[in-house]
Structures are given as C-alpha cells and as structure tokens.
Scaffold this motif. Structure first.
Motif, PDB file in Angstrom:
ATOM      1  N   ALA A 150       0.836  -1.208   0.000  1.00 40.40           N
ATOM      2  CA  ALA A 150       0.000   0.000   0.000  1.00 40.40           C
ATOM      3  C   ALA A 150       0.867   1.252   0.000  1.00 40.40           C
ATOM      4  O   ALA A 150       0.609   2.188  -0.769  1.00 40.40           O
ATOM      5  N   TYR A 151       1.885   1.262   0.843  1.00 42.06           N
ATOM      6  CA  TYR A 151       2.747   2.454   0.933  1.00 42.06           C
ATOM      7  C   TYR A 151       3.446   2.723  -0.403  1.00 42.06           C
ATOM      8  O   TYR A 151       3.523   3.876  -0.846  1.00 42.06           O
ATOM      9  N   LEU A 176      -3.285   1.923   9.657  1.00 40.49           N
ATOM     10  CA  LEU A 176      -2.350   2.933   9.144  1.00 40.49           C
ATOM     11  C   LEU A 176      -1.118   3.048  10.028  1.00 40.49           C
ATOM     12  O   LEU A 176      -1.198   2.899  11.253  1.00 40.49           O
ATOM     13  N   HIS A 177       0.027   3.333   9.398  1.00 37.89           N
ATOM     14  CA  HIS A 177       1.297   3.484  10.096  1.00 37.89           C
ATOM     15  C   HIS A 177       1.690   4.957  10.133  1.00 37.89           C
ATOM     16  O   HIS A 177       1.179   5.772   9.372  1.00 37.89           O
ATOM     17  N   GLU A 178       2.644   5.277  10.973  1.00 39.15           N
ATOM     18  CA  GLU A 178       3.087   6.669  11.102  1.00 39.15           C
ATOM     19  C   GLU A 178       3.638   7.203   9.781  1.00 39.15           C
ATOM     20  O   GLU A 178       3.399   8.349   9.406  1.00 39.15           O
ATOM     21  N   GLU A 179       4.376   6.373   9.049  1.00 40.49           N
ATOM     22  CA  GLU A 179       4.931   6.845   7.779  1.00 40.49           C
ATOM     23  C   GLU A 179       3.838   7.112   6.752  1.00 40.49           C
ATOM     24  O   GLU A 179       4.019   7.935   5.842  1.00 40.49           O
ATOM     25  N   ASP A 180       2.686   6.445   6.891  1.00 35.51           N
ATOM     26  CA  ASP A 180       1.561   6.742   5.999  1.00 35.51           C
ATOM     27  C   ASP A 180       1.103   8.185   6.190  1.00 35.51           C
ATOM     28  O   ASP A 180       0.862   8.912   5.213  1.00 35.51           O
ATOM     29  N   PHE A 181       0.978   8.610   7.440  1.00 33.88           N
ATOM     30  CA  PHE A 181       0.519   9.978   7.709  1.00 33.88           C
ATOM     31  C   PHE A 181       1.515  11.012   7.187  1.00 33.88           C
ATOM     32  O   PHE A 181       1.120  12.069   6.673  1.00 33.88           O
ATOM     33  N   LYS A 220      -9.051   7.666  16.270  1.00 34.92           N
ATOM     34  CA  LYS A 220      -7.885   8.548  16.315  1.00 34.92           C
ATOM     35  C   LYS A 220      -7.333   8.801  14.911  1.00 34.92           C
ATOM     36  O   LYS A 220      -7.016   9.944  14.540  1.00 34.92           O
ATOM     37  N   ASN A 221      -7.234   7.738  14.109  1.00 30.03           N
ATOM     38  CA  ASN A 221      -6.660   7.889  12.767  1.00 30.03           C
ATOM     39  C   ASN A 221      -7.577   8.673  11.844  1.00 30.03           C
ATOM     40  O   ASN A 221      -7.107   9.477  11.024  1.00 30.03           O
ATOM     41  N   VAL A 222      -8.883   8.439  11.954  1.00 30.15           N
ATOM     42  CA  VAL A 222      -9.833   9.220  11.151  1.00 30.15           C
ATOM     43  C   VAL A 222      -9.723  10.700  11.499  1.00 30.15           C
ATOM     44  O   VAL A 222      -9.743  11.577  10.617  1.00 30.15           O
TER      45      VAL A 222
END
Length: 271
Positions: A150-151, A176-181, A220-222
């Motif tokens: 995905a990334y 989701l991962h931190e690098e995604d954000f 939290k991610n949303v």
C-alpha cells in the motif's frame, strides 16, 4: 457466473431450466476455456474446472473440480481499448481476498490475499494517469492489509500526480502506520479518498461478526486524516447486523456522525 449463483447452484438450475450451467468462483480462466469448448466443438464440459451443469440425460447437476486461483499478475489489463475516458469512473483491481473473516462479507470466504506485482500495478496506473482519468476506484477489499504494498503504491501515486486523477481506496482505518501519515501530508487535496468500513460500534455485534478492528485507534486515525483536510473520507455502517437493535444502532450512527466524515454511507445487511 458471479456470487449470486455460485453458492446456490442446484436451486438456481432447478428454477431456470433454460440455463445450461454455472461458472463457480474465479471466472477469467473458466470463461476462456468455455469459449474455446463452444467454438472448437471438441472435448467435454467435464474437462473444464470451476463449473456446474445439468447432465442432458439424467438431469442431475454435475460439479467439476474447483479452478486453480490465478496469479494476479497474469490477469490481462482490460482498459487499453478505451479511447475516451471523459466523465468515466474506472474500477481497478490489484488484489483478491482479504485476511479478515467478517461473517457478512463474501471476501472472507477466500482465506488468503493475492496481490498483483507492484511493478504491474504501477504500469497500469501510468495508463490512467496519461489518459487523465477523472477517478480510479480500487475495488480491493482492504487495500492496506499489506502495508509495504500500500505504501509503495500511495508513494507512486503522489510522485506521479497529474493534477486531475483521483484514486479511491477501501482501507482499514486502524491499520495505518506513522509513515503513511507523513506521506499523506504531501498529497494535493483530492488526489486520494478513503472509504473506511466501521459497520458497527457495538462490541457484541463486532464479536459476533468476527470483526477485529480497533475502534479507539480507528477514531484517532480518522481524526488525524480529517485534521489535514486534504483527503476525503467516506465512512460506512451496516444496519441489521446480529445483536444490533434500534438503540445500539442509533449509538453507532451517532459515534460515526461525530467523526464528521465527508460522506457517511448507511448500508443494509444483504443475505
């Protein structure tokens, strides 16, 4: 063919005497073999895997062995004959199956995930980008179930943005991962949009349907994506799930509504 007939074959054939047979499961290779059988008029239906048909003499239903799952990278690209993409939404598939076992979903029947090679996916996305297709909707059930894949695709889309094409993904919001954000921060507004299935916030319901999403992390991610303001979010609920009555569903509705999605879809359980 299709899920509507794959699981009720004998009933379907009994109710539709004009139909010779049914393709069960993955259809590309089966359909090709059926066409070859009818065009060449050689061999027999019994030799074709992945079908069921009515025996002409006895009237009984004959089932052949299941078709072998295809390598996703062997599936031909089906859009290169289209010349005018104006106002078109393109549905695109880069994986099949799902690692999760949600009881209401047909994708849970296949207990594995098959993913097209990222190189092939990137080549095919190039075609959409070059033709400035308005929207490409990935139909993959949980696009980010394999984070590395995905990334890479999200990064490729960001690096090759044509300023026009929008990409739609169904994702697991809690995966989701931190690098995604960090990557999402670089996207222009409108480059991607996410559809996130919440389905219910009732713990008894989630347990009954074998859904393992982390609700607190999903919230939290949303919220983190919402705060950025550059990615359209589409959240889903399903009405009619086990252990869900009007009051628990009202709570699920209010929980999701409070998250302020750009689009809020209410679906009804289909059996």
């Amino acid at each position: 063919g299709g899920p509507e007939v794959s699981y009720e074959v004998e009933t379907f054939l009994a109710e539709h005497p004009q139909v010779t047979g049914v393709m069960i499961g993955e259809g590309e290779r089966t359909f090709q073999q059926l066409c070859k059988y009818y065009v060449n008029q050689t061999g027999s239906l019994e030799e074709i895997r992945g079908i069921a048909f009515r025996d002409q003499d006895s009237g009984k239903t004959v089932f052949t062995p299941a078709q072998e799952p295809m390598n996703m990278s062997d599936i031909p690209f089906c859009y290169d004959h289209i010349e005018n993409f104006e106002n078109r939404i393109i549905y695109y598939e880069s994986m099949r199956g799902c690692p999760f076992s949600c009881s209401y979903c047909l994708s849970s029947i296949e207990k594995s995930v098959r993913i097209k090679s990222p190189e092939k996916t990137e080549r095919e996305l190039d075609f959409f980008l070059e033709n400035k297709v308005p929207q490409v909707k990935f139909v993959d059930r949980t696009f980010n179930c394999n984070h590395a894949y995905a990334y890479r695709i999200w990064k490729y889309i960001g690096e090759h943005d044509n300023g026009v094409t929008n990409f739609h993904f169904e994702i697991g919001g809690d995966l989701l991962h931190e690098e995604d954000f960090l990557l999402f921060d670089t996207f222009r507004p409108g480059l991607v949009q996410f559809e996130i299935g919440v389905q219910s916030t009732n713990p008894d319901t989630l347990k009954a349907i074998r859904r393992t999403a982390d609700w607190d992390l999903l919230q939290k991610n949303v919220a983190r994506i919402h705060a950025r303001g550059n990615i359209h979010q589409h959240l889903d609920l399903i009405a009619g799930l086990p252990y869900e009555d009007f009051n628990t569903f009202k709570k699920s509705f209010c929980d999701v509504y409070a998250m302020k999605p750009d689009q809020f879809q209410l679906g009804f359980l289909k059996v």
